[in-house]
Design a protein around this motif. Structure first.
Motif, mmCIF file in Angstrom:
data_model
loop_
_atom_site.group_PDB
_atom_site.id
_atom_site.type_symbol
_atom_site.label_atom_id
_atom_site.label_comp_id
_atom_site.label_asym_id
_atom_site.label_seq_id
_atom_site.Cartn_x
_atom_site.Cartn_y
_atom_site.Cartn_z
ATOM 1 N N PRO A 77 0.787 -1.235 0.000
ATOM 2 C CA PRO A 77 0.000 0.000 0.000
ATOM 3 C C PRO A 77 0.818 1.284 0.000
ATOM 4 N N LEU A 78 2.151 1.202 0.010
ATOM 5 C CA LEU A 78 2.994 2.392 -0.079
ATOM 6 C C LEU A 78 3.881 2.284 -1.318
ATOM 7 N N PRO A 79 4.277 3.414 -1.891
ATOM 8 C CA PRO A 79 5.171 3.368 -3.050
ATOM 9 C C PRO A 79 6.498 2.692 -2.714
ATOM 10 N N VAL A 80 6.989 1.877 -3.649
ATOM 11 C CA VAL A 80 8.280 1.204 -3.523
ATOM 12 C C VAL A 80 8.989 1.312 -4.876
ATOM 13 N N PRO A 81 10.329 1.176 -4.893
ATOM 14 C CA PRO A 81 11.081 1.287 -6.153
ATOM 15 C C PRO A 81 11.004 -0.008 -6.966
ATOM 16 N N VAL A 82 10.024 -0.129 -7.810
ATOM 17 C CA VAL A 82 9.777 -1.374 -8.534
ATOM 18 C C VAL A 82 10.787 -1.532 -9.677
ATOM 19 N N PRO A 83 11.518 -2.645 -9.719
ATOM 20 C CA PRO A 83 12.456 -2.867 -10.830
ATOM 21 C C PRO A 83 11.741 -2.897 -12.179
ATOM 22 N N GLN A 84 12.320 -2.184 -13.160
ATOM 23 C CA GLN A 84 11.772 -2.118 -14.509
ATOM 24 C C GLN A 84 12.661 -2.806 -15.539
ATOM 25 N N ARG A 85 13.957 -2.659 -15.387
ATOM 26 C CA ARG A 85 14.910 -3.225 -16.330
ATOM 27 C C ARG A 85 16.131 -3.740 -15.554
ATOM 28 N N LEU A 86 16.766 -4.782 -16.066
ATOM 29 C CA LEU A 86 18.005 -5.288 -15.502
ATOM 30 C C LEU A 86 19.143 -4.969 -16.455
ATOM 31 N N GLY A 87 20.183 -4.339 -15.920
ATOM 32 C CA GLY A 87 21.383 -4.113 -16.698
ATOM 33 C C GLY A 87 22.382 -5.229 -16.440
ATOM 34 N N VAL A 88 23.084 -5.656 -17.475
ATOM 35 C CA VAL A 88 24.014 -6.787 -17.347
ATOM 36 C C VAL A 88 25.446 -6.270 -17.331
ATOM 37 N N PRO A 89 26.367 -7.037 -16.756
ATOM 38 C CA PRO A 89 27.771 -6.625 -16.752
ATOM 39 C C PRO A 89 28.284 -6.395 -18.175
ATOM 40 N N SER A 90 29.188 -5.430 -18.321
ATOM 41 C CA SER A 90 29.713 -5.084 -19.636
ATOM 42 C C SER A 90 31.115 -4.512 -19.463
ATOM 43 N N ALA A 91 31.731 -4.152 -20.580
ATOM 44 C CA ALA A 91 33.053 -3.544 -20.522
ATOM 45 C C ALA A 91 33.009 -2.200 -19.802
ATOM 46 N N GLU A 106 11.814 12.553 1.297
ATOM 47 C CA GLU A 106 13.080 12.759 1.982
ATOM 48 C C GLU A 106 13.357 11.594 2.916
ATOM 49 N N PRO A 107 14.589 11.071 2.965
ATOM 50 C CA PRO A 107 14.877 9.963 3.875
ATOM 51 C C PRO A 107 14.658 10.383 5.328
ATOM 52 N N ALA A 108 14.133 9.446 6.115
ATOM 53 C CA ALA A 108 13.708 9.776 7.469
ATOM 54 C C ALA A 108 14.857 9.994 8.437
ATOM 55 N N ASP A 109 16.087 9.637 8.062
ATOM 56 C CA ASP A 109 17.204 10.015 8.929
ATOM 57 C C ASP A 109 17.496 11.499 8.822
ATOM 58 N N ARG A 110 16.961 12.152 7.799
ATOM 59 C CA ARG A 110 17.114 13.599 7.640
ATOM 60 C C ARG A 110 15.813 14.351 7.879
ATOM 61 N N VAL A 203 10.952 7.026 3.268
ATOM 62 C CA VAL A 203 10.925 8.433 2.872
ATOM 63 C C VAL A 203 9.651 9.073 3.390
ATOM 64 N N THR A 204 9.783 10.367 3.666
ATOM 65 C CA THR A 204 8.698 11.115 4.293
ATOM 66 C C THR A 204 8.357 12.345 3.470
ATOM 67 N N ASP A 205 7.173 12.867 3.753
ATOM 68 C CA ASP A 205 6.724 14.133 3.169
ATOM 69 C C ASP A 205 5.907 14.840 4.234
ATOM 70 N N GLY A 206 6.426 15.948 4.734
ATOM 71 C CA GLY A 206 5.725 16.672 5.779
ATOM 72 C C GLY A 206 5.552 15.868 7.055
ATOM 73 N N GLY A 207 6.477 14.982 7.347
ATOM 74 C CA GLY A 207 6.408 14.149 8.552
ATOM 75 C C GLY A 207 5.620 12.882 8.380
ATOM 76 N N ALA A 208 4.936 12.710 7.244
ATOM 77 C CA ALA A 208 4.168 11.496 6.972
ATOM 78 C C ALA A 208 5.023 10.488 6.222
ATOM 79 N N LEU A 209 4.762 9.222 6.439
ATOM 80 C CA LEU A 209 5.454 8.150 5.733
ATOM 81 C C LEU A 209 4.896 8.061 4.322
ATOM 82 N N CYS A 210 5.769 8.200 3.308
ATOM 83 C CA CYS A 210 5.245 8.233 1.934
ATOM 84 C C CYS A 210 5.913 7.228 1.016
#
Length: 301
Positions: A77-91, A106-110, A203-210
């Protein structure tokens, strides 16, 4: 954990995207954050690139996130960083990397959580996440396993924090641990865990967990590990509100184990924060204040 000397730049990130995902090329690239295991670079307004820069372990964690988070994300029910693409090892870059959605805030440690409504938000998130995991889900090892296995490390942490003057009442700290390790162990199914819920990973926005970020350590095990976050993230009184909203209702033994995990994680936060203040390797000064606040909440509860 030490970090690679490989120089990750906006130019490199742009080149990697152009080479492997040319339909996303040309988007502006800028640094988002440097975490323990990964650097995060913004890719336009709605995407991010996660590149491992820790010397050990980060590649496997990134693959875990790519494999499992898209399966779980639709039910959260909260936004998360959903993987969209995988990058593979390269030169250009010899390791795998991810393109994910970007979670604003903003990260909650800040920017700490201050809203009392955040307890219900966190409880709803963990209620949705804590479902039985399949047999091939990653094992948490030192997260979500038996609490007693961490007793030696805990004792060392108490000693170090006390020697540095970071803990005023080590006996009270040890008492919480003793109560936790004598609680009955988890005997239910292995549940999905975020396994790294601390102030820098929400991460937070205005003190709320977002939003909740950094699922690299996601694994299966005892939910008490994640429940410890109630003391680490929420304002005073928030843990009680959290447990009132979390389902299924956590039994007394699980709550005791969660307090023990919380105290262990507080010690880690105190030491990492102190390292940051004094310029030691592996330090993050912003971790100290939330750890001190959590220590007070645990001893006062």
């Amino acid at each position: 954990m030490t970090h690679s000397t490989f120089d990750i730049t906006a130019e490199l990130v742009g080149d990697l995207v152009r080479d492997q995902h040319p339909d996303l090329a040309g988007r502006p690239v800028r640094l988002g954050a440097r975490g323990w295991a990964n650097q995060v670079w913004r890719l336009g307004d709605d995407l991010a690139v996660r590149l491992p820069w820790a010397v050990t372990g980060a590649d496997e964690l990134l693959h875990n996130e790519h494999t499992w988070l898209p399966v779980l994300a639709p039910g959260l029910p909260l936004p998360v960083p959903v993987p969209q693409r995988l990058g593979v090892p390269s030169a250009r870059f010899p390791r795998p990397w991810l393109i994910t959605t970007w979670v604003p805030g903003e990260p909650a440690d800040r920017a700490p959580v201050t809203s009392r409504d955040a307890a219900a938000s966190l409880a709803g998130f963990l209620t949705a996440l804590h479902r039985p995991a399949p047999a091939d889900a990653p094992q948490g090892w030192d997260r979500g396993g038996p609490l007693a296995d961490q007793s030696e490390a805990f004792a060392a942490g108490v000693a170090m924090a006390t020697d540095r003057g970071l803990v005023d009442d080590p006996d009270a700290v040890r008492a919480i641990w003793r109560d936790a390790v004598t609680a009955p162990p988890w005997d239910g199914p292995r549940l999905w865990l975020h396994a790294d819920l601390h102030p820098a990973n929400v991460v937070t926005d205005g003190g709320a967990l977002c939003g909740i970020i950094d699922f690299g350590d996601m694994c299966a095990g005892d939910p008490a590990y994640d429940l410890s976050a109630a003391w680490l993230l929420l304002p005073d009184g928030g843990a009680d509100d959290f447990y009132a909203a979390y389902r299924p209702v956590a039994d007394a033994a699980t709550r005791r184990r969660a307090r023990g995990w919380a105290m262990a994680r507080v010690l880690s936060g105190l030491l990492i924060g102190d390292n940051g203040v004094h310029g030691r390797p592996g330090g993050k000064a912003t971790w100290g204040p939330p750890a001190r606040a959590a220590l007070h909440r645990l001893i006062s509860s």
